[in-house]
Design a protein around this motif. Structure first.
Motif, PDB file in Angstrom:
ATOM      1  N   GLN A 103      -0.400  30.174  14.678  1.00  0.00           N
ATOM      2  CA  GLN A 103      -1.441  29.419  15.362  1.00  0.00           C
ATOM      3  C   GLN A 103      -2.813  30.020  15.133  1.00  0.00           C
ATOM      4  O   GLN A 103      -3.791  29.291  14.975  1.00  0.00           O
ATOM      5  N   ASP A 104      -2.898  31.359  15.093  1.00  0.00           N
ATOM      6  CA  ASP A 104      -4.186  31.985  14.790  1.00  0.00           C
ATOM      7  C   ASP A 104      -4.648  31.597  13.392  1.00  0.00           C
ATOM      8  O   ASP A 104      -5.831  31.335  13.164  1.00  0.00           O
ATOM      9  N   GLY A 105      -3.702  31.543  12.457  1.00  0.00           N
ATOM     10  CA  GLY A 105      -4.041  31.138  11.093  1.00  0.00           C
ATOM     11  C   GLY A 105      -4.507  29.691  11.039  1.00  0.00           C
ATOM     12  O   GLY A 105      -5.486  29.369  10.362  1.00  0.00           O
ATOM     13  N   LEU A 106      -3.817  28.812  11.761  1.00  0.00           N
ATOM     14  CA  LEU A 106      -4.215  27.406  11.780  1.00  0.00           C
ATOM     15  C   LEU A 106      -5.583  27.215  12.406  1.00  0.00           C
ATOM     16  O   LEU A 106      -6.399  26.407  11.935  1.00  0.00           O
ATOM     17  N   LYS A 107      -5.866  27.956  13.459  1.00  0.00           N
ATOM     18  CA  LYS A 107      -7.173  27.835  14.128  1.00  0.00           C
ATOM     19  C   LYS A 107      -8.300  28.147  13.159  1.00  0.00           C
ATOM     20  O   LYS A 107      -9.356  27.529  13.207  1.00  0.00           O
ATOM     21  N   SER A 108      -8.066  29.113  12.249  1.00  0.00           N
ATOM     22  CA  SER A 108      -9.120  29.479  11.304  1.00  0.00           C
ATOM     23  C   SER A 108      -9.370  28.362  10.276  1.00  0.00           C
ATOM     24  O   SER A 108     -10.412  28.347   9.642  1.00  0.00           O
ATOM     25  N   LEU A 109      -8.428  27.441  10.139  1.00  0.00           N
ATOM     26  CA  LEU A 109      -8.576  26.331   9.187  1.00  0.00           C
ATOM     27  C   LEU A 109      -9.086  25.061   9.842  1.00  0.00           C
ATOM     28  O   LEU A 109      -9.403  24.088   9.153  1.00  0.00           O
ATOM     29  N   MET A 110      -9.146  25.039  11.168  1.00  0.00           N
ATOM     30  CA  MET A 110      -9.538  23.832  11.886  1.00  0.00           C
ATOM     31  C   MET A 110     -11.024  23.540  11.676  1.00  0.00           C
ATOM     32  O   MET A 110     -11.849  24.440  11.654  1.00  0.00           O
ATOM     33  N   GLN A 111     -11.319  22.258  11.527  1.00  0.00           N
ATOM     34  CA  GLN A 111     -12.708  21.830  11.427  1.00  0.00           C
ATOM     35  C   GLN A 111     -13.229  21.573  12.827  1.00  0.00           C
ATOM     36  O   GLN A 111     -12.508  21.088  13.685  1.00  0.00           O
ATOM     37  N   ALA A 112     -14.469  21.924  13.024  1.00  0.00           N
ATOM     38  CA  ALA A 112     -15.087  21.715  14.350  1.00  0.00           C
ATOM     39  C   ALA A 112     -15.375  20.263  14.594  1.00  0.00           C
ATOM     40  O   ALA A 112     -15.512  19.469  13.751  1.00  0.00           O
TER      41      ALA A 112
END
Length: 112
Positions: A103-112
């Motif tokens: 989940q930490d990895g996915l959060k870093s890929l999320m667009q604002a």
């Protein structure tokens, strides 16, 4: 028990199942038919992860299929590591560690 929510809903179920059927999973990992069984497991997990992340907006440079394959590989490696090491950690602990990293990895890929 509290109902599972969020991404990777299948992970805890699979870890608990593996703990209940340790000999079967070890045979899958190392047996001659292991590659076929692993491919079937991989397919089921990939489909669930696709469903878990549908609708989320990620960095457009990274194809969603690559994210799914990365997460599937990561989960399977965590599962196999846990079984191979004969870890005393409970499925809930391993699941929490996997989800935290993923989940930490996915959060870093999320667009604002």
């Amino acid at each position: 028990k509290k109902a599972a929510t969020g991404p990777f809903l299948l992970s805890l179920f699979l870890l608990r199942h593996a703990q209940s059927h340790t000999q079967l999973y070890r045979a899958i990992i190392g047996g001659r038919g292991g590659l076929i069984a692993q491919q079937q497991i991989r397919t089921v997990i990939a489909e669930q992860i696709r469903l878990d992340i549908v609708g989320q907006k990620f960095d457009s440079e990274i194809p969603p299929g690559l994210i799914v394959e990365f997460l599937v590989g990561a989960f399977l490696n965590v599962l196999f590591y846990w079984l191979d090491k004969k870890s005393k950690l409970e499925p809930e602990a391993i699941d929490g560690m996997f989800k935290r990293i993923a989940q930490d990895g996915l959060k870093s890929l999320m667009q604002a």
